[in-house]
Design a protein around this motif. Structure first.
Motif, mmCIF file in Angstrom:
data_model
loop_
_atom_site.group_PDB
_atom_site.id
_atom_site.type_symbol
_atom_site.label_atom_id
_atom_site.label_comp_id
_atom_site.label_asym_id
_atom_site.label_seq_id
_atom_site.Cartn_x
_atom_site.Cartn_y
_atom_site.Cartn_z
ATOM 1 N N LEU A 80 53.828 -51.125 -89.448
ATOM 2 C CA LEU A 80 52.993 -52.277 -89.146
ATOM 3 C C LEU A 80 53.836 -53.477 -88.742
ATOM 4 N N SER A 81 54.938 -53.671 -89.418
ATOM 5 C CA SER A 81 55.829 -54.778 -89.072
ATOM 6 C C SER A 81 56.362 -54.634 -87.645
ATOM 7 N N HIS A 82 56.814 -53.434 -87.309
ATOM 8 C CA HIS A 82 57.324 -53.203 -85.957
ATOM 9 C C HIS A 82 56.211 -53.309 -84.914
ATOM 10 N N ALA A 83 55.021 -52.834 -85.259
ATOM 11 C CA ALA A 83 53.911 -52.889 -84.311
ATOM 12 C C ALA A 83 53.460 -54.320 -84.060
ATOM 13 N N ILE A 84 53.430 -55.136 -85.110
ATOM 14 C CA ILE A 84 53.090 -56.556 -84.930
ATOM 15 C C ILE A 84 54.157 -57.244 -84.089
ATOM 16 N N ARG A 106 55.844 -59.726 -78.971
ATOM 17 C CA ARG A 106 56.765 -59.703 -77.831
ATOM 18 C C ARG A 106 56.029 -59.495 -76.517
ATOM 19 N N GLN A 107 54.964 -58.679 -76.559
ATOM 20 C CA GLN A 107 54.195 -58.408 -75.351
ATOM 21 C C GLN A 107 53.354 -59.598 -74.912
ATOM 22 N N GLY A 108 53.241 -60.597 -75.792
ATOM 23 C CA GLY A 108 52.456 -61.772 -75.465
ATOM 24 C C GLY A 108 50.991 -61.665 -75.826
ATOM 25 N N ALA A 133 54.609 -61.601 -91.053
ATOM 26 C CA ALA A 133 53.777 -62.147 -89.987
ATOM 27 C C ALA A 133 54.244 -63.542 -89.590
ATOM 28 N N GLN A 134 54.606 -64.348 -90.599
ATOM 29 C CA GLN A 134 55.110 -65.691 -90.303
ATOM 30 C C GLN A 134 56.406 -65.632 -89.508
ATOM 31 N N ALA A 135 57.329 -64.792 -89.933
ATOM 32 C CA ALA A 135 58.630 -64.698 -89.266
ATOM 33 C C ALA A 135 58.502 -64.221 -87.824
ATOM 34 N N LEU A 136 57.512 -63.383 -87.559
ATOM 35 C CA LEU A 136 57.324 -62.847 -86.219
ATOM 36 C C LEU A 136 56.556 -63.800 -85.309
ATOM 37 N N GLY A 137 55.991 -64.852 -85.872
ATOM 38 C CA GLY A 137 55.198 -65.782 -85.078
ATOM 39 C C GLY A 137 53.851 -65.216 -84.693
ATOM 40 N N ALA A 138 53.287 -64.375 -85.545
ATOM 41 C CA ALA A 138 52.001 -63.748 -85.255
ATOM 42 C C ALA A 138 50.862 -64.746 -85.374
ATOM 43 N N ASN A 139 49.850 -64.543 -84.570
ATOM 44 C CA ASN A 139 48.577 -65.241 -84.731
ATOM 45 C C ASN A 139 47.658 -64.261 -85.452
ATOM 46 N N LEU A 140 47.707 -64.322 -86.781
ATOM 47 C CA LEU A 140 47.169 -63.270 -87.634
ATOM 48 C C LEU A 140 45.716 -63.502 -88.020
ATOM 49 N N ILE A 141 44.917 -62.461 -87.829
ATOM 50 C CA ILE A 141 43.553 -62.416 -88.349
ATOM 51 C C ILE A 141 43.436 -61.150 -89.184
ATOM 52 N N VAL A 142 43.058 -61.291 -90.436
ATOM 53 C CA VAL A 142 42.817 -60.147 -91.308
ATOM 54 C C VAL A 142 41.314 -59.943 -91.427
ATOM 55 N N LEU A 143 40.876 -58.718 -91.204
ATOM 56 C CA LEU A 143 39.491 -58.320 -91.443
ATOM 57 C C LEU A 143 39.466 -57.441 -92.684
ATOM 58 N N SER A 144 38.537 -57.681 -93.606
ATOM 59 C CA SER A 144 38.505 -56.884 -94.833
ATOM 60 C C SER A 144 37.080 -56.690 -95.311
ATOM 61 N N GLY A 145 36.921 -55.722 -96.213
ATOM 62 C CA GLY A 145 35.608 -55.414 -96.759
ATOM 63 C C GLY A 145 35.673 -55.223 -98.259
ATOM 64 N N ASP A 146 34.924 -54.254 -98.781
ATOM 65 C CA ASP A 146 34.971 -53.774 -100.166
ATOM 66 C C ASP A 146 34.245 -54.634 -101.177
ATOM 67 N N SER A 147 34.253 -55.943 -101.052
ATOM 68 C CA SER A 147 33.776 -56.815 -102.133
ATOM 69 C C SER A 147 32.257 -56.927 -102.194
ATOM 70 N N HIS A 148 31.565 -56.535 -101.131
ATOM 71 C CA HIS A 148 30.111 -56.648 -100.999
ATOM 72 C C HIS A 148 29.655 -58.068 -100.684
ATOM 73 N N ASN A 149 30.562 -59.030 -100.742
ATOM 74 C CA ASN A 149 30.227 -60.431 -100.498
ATOM 75 C C ASN A 149 30.986 -60.951 -99.279
ATOM 76 N N ALA A 158 49.655 -68.718 -92.861
ATOM 77 C CA ALA A 158 50.102 -67.395 -92.428
ATOM 78 C C ALA A 158 49.054 -66.681 -91.592
ATOM 79 N N GLY A 159 47.797 -67.126 -91.639
ATOM 80 C CA GLY A 159 46.725 -66.477 -90.902
ATOM 81 C C GLY A 159 45.398 -66.751 -91.567
ATOM 82 N N VAL A 160 44.351 -66.181 -91.022
ATOM 83 C CA VAL A 160 43.034 -66.325 -91.624
ATOM 84 C C VAL A 160 42.507 -64.941 -91.987
#
Length: 541
Positions: free
Chosen positions: A343-347, A352-354, A423-439, A452-454
């Motif tokens: 995941l680190s390498h893929a991010i 790098r690809q812009g 993610a911070q070190a790579l300069g990512a514009n990070l969005i995390v999507l998550s579930g599980d909590s029901h809320n 670090a992201g939203v």
């Protein structure tokens, strides 16, 4: 060792009583002898700019095998077939078929259908390839936690009726493994919404039959037939609070965990439009990279068990020792070192690809969440002991900065820090999507005091949330949670639905779609909340 004080135990104490929808012939599993022909319509997944995985299930009238063909066309009449493929299916894969078709054009909508040996056709589905190059807008619907007996899959119906979505994502708990009467209780179960088998899922046949039941739901079939879906499992596709070595809902008398885990994985890969790759990246032109992850069955270490600490002579001292020691153990991992490295390498490659955005799907919430001190007022005097103990434990832990849920990223702080620092070190514009909590939740994720992201955390399709275990006004609960948690910017703990995220080169916005009800079969819904992040800020604030 099992986790006894957990979120789901708390929710189990509530009063549910949700609606139902009786599907014609639904009680009859298509895996039994009477099920013949194309039994569960079609689905698509694993989208790319030039290929798509197409799924169906076909049971021949005679014999144990069948050779299926699939064809794609840009028009619904199939006057000009532009691509296709074939596969032999049979009993060894529960008569499901998955054919990846290459040679497609980017950002193109295709009609597709399967053809049986006798010349019969499956229902027609539509799918859409991913774009290449600059993209002005891309919209994704995100789902999680669809427990059939609790109510209608109205969230699926609403999304399937839309014409502005490019892709669907399911973050897990696509189905639930419990026996009839466990979750929900029999008194709260909806007539006609009881999936087979009646027993808890333990063996391959059990999981196959449960998928057959869920996939018979007309709203779910409609969504699969309308959009490609990127899917990943969470715990209930195997057993509650699962990890690499076992699960909270797996007992020694139920047999070998590895056999059960293998059965659940096999059935999932048979019945879902997903490849056998455990994790994967998807490129949306130059706009974004989506990352599908695995955080349950392959490398997750066991969740911390804090219940025994409350039986110590000095519980607060025991909790403090845990906080300063075992809780911070860097060996505790959600993904394992192999996937973390991938995941680190893929991010890094995405940056790098812009690519403008890096969007990562996780099964469980990453945002830091503690139990508010005011939560003691949420529980009525006659509430079950389990609910009271859950709140009391969470309040005590919060005094030391500890979370109340250790089955999500709150149980793995070192792993969370590694991910966010990376993610911070790579300069990512990070969005995390998550579930599980029901809320429903919106978090500004931070690490070392810096954005670090939203995180856009989705509410459930049907599974109950806080409202099932408390009579307190949900707005009061939400306001109290936001005040008590620095990263949390908004939440809704009482309504069901799905998320719709819109990506543009300069911003990303997310709508939490709230269905009017799950007690009646209606797709009526409205936007309950919207949040926006500007590229380069890594926070909504």
């Amino acid at each position: 060792m099992t986790v006894r004080i957990d979120r789901r135990s708390f929710l189990l104490t509530g009063t549910f009583g949700l609606g139902a929808f009786a599907v014609p012939g639904f009680a009859q599993s298509p895996t039994v002898a009477s099920g013949r022909g194309f039994t569960h319509a079609v689905a698509s997944g694993e989208p790319a700019s030039d290929s798509m995985l197409l799924w169906t299930r076909y049971v021949p009238a005679t014999g144990d095998t069948a050779e299926l063909r699939v064809e794609l066309s840009e028009t619904p009449d199939f006057a000009h077939v532009v691509a296709g493929g074939s596969q032999i299916t049979g009993t060894w894969r529960d008569f499901t078929a998955k054919i990846t078709v290459d040679g497609l054009a980017p950002a193109r909508t295709y009609h597709y259908r399967f053809i049986a040996p006798d010349g019969s056709f499956s229902p027609v589905g539509t799918t859409k390839t991913l774009p290449v190059g600059p993209v002005d807008r891309f919209r994704v619907a995100t789902f999680s936690c669809s427990n059939m007996p609790f109510g209608f899959f109205n969230a699926y119906a609403h999304a399937a009726a839309r014409n502005d979505l490019d892709l669907a994502i399911h973050l897990g708990d696509y189905l639930y493994e419990y026996r009839t009467g466990d979750y929900p209780a029999l008194k709260d179960q909806v007539a006609g919404r009881t999936p087979l088998p009646a027993t808890e899922l333990l063996h391959l046949a059990d999981y196959r039959i449960r998928y057959a039941s869920y996939r018979s739901d007309p709203d779910l079939m409609a969504l699969h037939a309308k959009l490609p879906m990127i899917v990943q499992w969470d715990d209930h596709e195997s057993a509650n609070d699962s990890w690499e070595g076992s699960a909270q809902n797996h007992q020694p008398e139920e047999g070998d965990w590895n056999a059960r885990r293998a059965a659940s994985i096999q059935a999932y890969r048979e019945w879902m439009p997903v490849s056998d790759e455990p994790w994967k990246a998807y490129e949306i032109g130059t706009l974004a990279t989506l990352f599908r992850t695995e955080t349950r069955l392959l490398a997750r270490t066991q969740q911390p068990d804090v219940a025994p600490l409350f039986k110590a002579a000095d519980p607060l001292a025991a909790l403090k020792t845990f906080r300063d020691g075992a809780w911070q153990d860097p060996a505790m991992t959600m993904m394992g070192s192999q996937q973390e490295s991938w995941l680190s390498h893929a991010i890094a490659q995405s940056v790098r690809q812009g690519q403008r955005w890096q969007v990562v799907g996780f099964g469980t919430i990453m945002g830091e969440t503690v139990m508010p001190q005011d939560a003691l007022s949420w529980i009525t005097p006659d509430a079950p002991a389990r609910a009271k103990n859950y709140i009391l434990a969470g309040v005590a832990a919060a005094k030391l900065g500890l979370p109340f849920n250790y089955d999500n990223w709150g149980g793995y702080p070192a792993a969370r820090a590694r991910f966010l620092k990376g993610a911070q070190a790579l300069g990512a514009n990070l969005i995390v999507l998550s579930g599980d909590s029901h809320n429903a939740w919106a978090y500004d994720l931070a690490q070392d005091g810096k954005p670090a992201g939203v995180e856009f955390a989705g509410h459930s399709v049907t599974s109950p949330g806080y409202e099932s275990a408390s009579k307190t006004d949900p707005k009061v609960i939400a306001d109290t949670l936001v005040r008590a948690n620095k990263e949390l910017k908004w939440c809704d703990t009482s309504r069901r639905g799905y998320m719709a995220m819109t990506l543009t080169p300069s911003s990303a916005s997310n709508d939490w779609i709230m269905v009017d009800t799950i007690k009646a079969h209606t797709p009526a819904a409205s936007i309950g909340h919207s949040a926006t992040i500007q590229r380069g800020r890594n926070s909504m604030a």
